[in-house]
Design a protein around this motif. Sequence first.
Motif, short mmCIF file in Angstrom:
data_model
loop_
_atom_site.label_atom_id
_atom_site.label_comp_id
_atom_site.label_asym_id
_atom_site.label_seq_id
_atom_site.Cartn_x
_atom_site.Cartn_y
_atom_site.Cartn_z
N GLY A 44 -6.10 8.83 -4.04
CA GLY A 44 -4.87 8.26 -3.47
C GLY A 44 -4.95 6.75 -3.30
N THR A 45 -6.10 6.25 -2.84
CA THR A 45 -6.22 4.80 -2.67
C THR A 45 -6.29 4.09 -4.01
OG1 THR A 45 -8.62 5.00 -2.36
CG2 THR A 45 -7.26 4.88 -0.36
N ALA A 46 -7.00 4.67 -4.98
CA ALA A 46 -7.07 4.05 -6.30
C ALA A 46 -5.68 4.00 -6.95
CB ALA A 46 -8.04 4.82 -7.19
N TYR A 47 -4.97 5.09 -6.90
CA TYR A 47 -3.62 5.16 -7.46
C TYR A 47 -2.70 4.15 -6.77
CZ TYR A 47 1.08 6.91 -8.42
OH TYR A 47 2.39 7.00 -8.78
N SER A 48 -2.73 4.13 -5.45
CA SER A 48 -1.85 3.24 -4.70
C SER A 48 -2.16 1.77 -4.97
CB SER A 48 -1.98 3.52 -3.19
OG SER A 48 -1.50 4.81 -2.89
N ALA A 49 -3.44 1.42 -5.03
CA ALA A 49 -3.81 0.04 -5.29
C ALA A 49 -3.33 -0.39 -6.67
CB ALA A 49 -5.32 -0.14 -5.18
N ARG A 50 -3.52 0.45 -7.66
CA ARG A 50 -3.14 0.12 -9.04
C ARG A 50 -1.62 -0.01 -9.18
NH1 ARG A 50 -1.26 -0.44 -13.30
NH2 ARG A 50 -2.08 -0.15 -15.38
N VAL A 51 -0.89 0.91 -8.63
CA VAL A 51 0.58 0.89 -8.73
C VAL A 51 1.15 -0.29 -7.94
CG1 VAL A 51 2.68 2.14 -8.08
CG2 VAL A 51 0.83 3.34 -9.24
N LYS A 70 5.44 4.45 -2.78
CA LYS A 70 4.37 5.42 -2.50
C LYS A 70 4.91 6.84 -2.57
CE LYS A 70 2.69 3.82 1.43
NZ LYS A 70 1.79 3.62 2.56
N LEU A 71 4.09 7.73 -3.07
CA LEU A 71 4.48 9.13 -3.21
C LEU A 71 4.45 9.84 -1.87
CD1 LEU A 71 2.40 9.99 -6.41
CD2 LEU A 71 4.85 9.53 -6.26
N PRO A 72 5.22 10.92 -1.73
CA PRO A 72 5.16 11.72 -0.50
C PRO A 72 3.73 12.23 -0.27
CG PRO A 72 7.02 12.40 -1.85
CD PRO A 72 6.21 11.45 -2.68
N GLY A 73 3.29 12.19 0.96
CA GLY A 73 1.94 12.62 1.29
C GLY A 73 0.96 11.46 1.37
N VAL A 88 -4.48 -6.26 -4.72
CA VAL A 88 -3.94 -5.38 -3.68
C VAL A 88 -5.03 -4.38 -3.33
CG1 VAL A 88 -2.22 -3.61 -3.13
CG2 VAL A 88 -1.55 -5.63 -4.43
N THR A 89 -5.24 -4.20 -2.02
CA THR A 89 -6.21 -3.23 -1.53
C THR A 89 -5.47 -2.11 -0.82
OG1 THR A 89 -7.89 -4.94 -1.26
CG2 THR A 89 -8.22 -2.89 -0.04
N ALA A 90 -5.84 -0.88 -1.16
CA ALA A 90 -5.27 0.30 -0.51
C ALA A 90 -6.39 0.95 0.31
CB ALA A 90 -4.73 1.28 -1.54
N ARG A 91 -6.05 1.36 1.54
CA ARG A 91 -7.05 1.96 2.43
C ARG A 91 -6.55 3.28 3.01
NH1 ARG A 91 -7.64 -3.43 3.33
NH2 ARG A 91 -9.76 -4.23 3.20
N PHE A 92 -7.44 4.24 3.06
CA PHE A 92 -7.21 5.49 3.79
C PHE A 92 -8.17 5.43 4.97
CE2 PHE A 92 -7.52 9.88 4.96
CZ PHE A 92 -6.26 10.40 4.69
#
Length: 115
Positions: A44-51, A70-73, A88-92
């Motif tokens: 999820g973080t890899a996908y979100s950062a890339r998109v 961002k996708l649901p969930g 861009v950095t995405a974090r869970f």
Amino acid sequence: MAKSAARSTLKARRWPWVLLLLVTVLAVAAWAYRAPITGYAGAGTAYSARVACSCRFVAGRSLEDCKKDKLPGMELVTLSEDEEAKSVTARFPLISADTATYRKGYGCVMETWED
């Protein structure tokens, strides 16, 4: 009256044990499913950062506008940008973080993963 007070005291003594049991069950479940949880969080973080990186630095939209994609969930995934590095950095929370960086001619590229 005495029975009512005794019942009330008994119920008051049960709550800490019920709460302890609930926390224990949740901890055991988290431990048992730790591999899928970390796997989904990492994906999820890899996908979100890339998109979000592509949205921000290729499409030229603001990060706030990109958050709408961002996708649901994925509500727990947070995004932050470094304008200077064009990344861009995405974090869970407490589990995973991934960064995608814009490179001219290549688009947004994920930074190297380390296990």
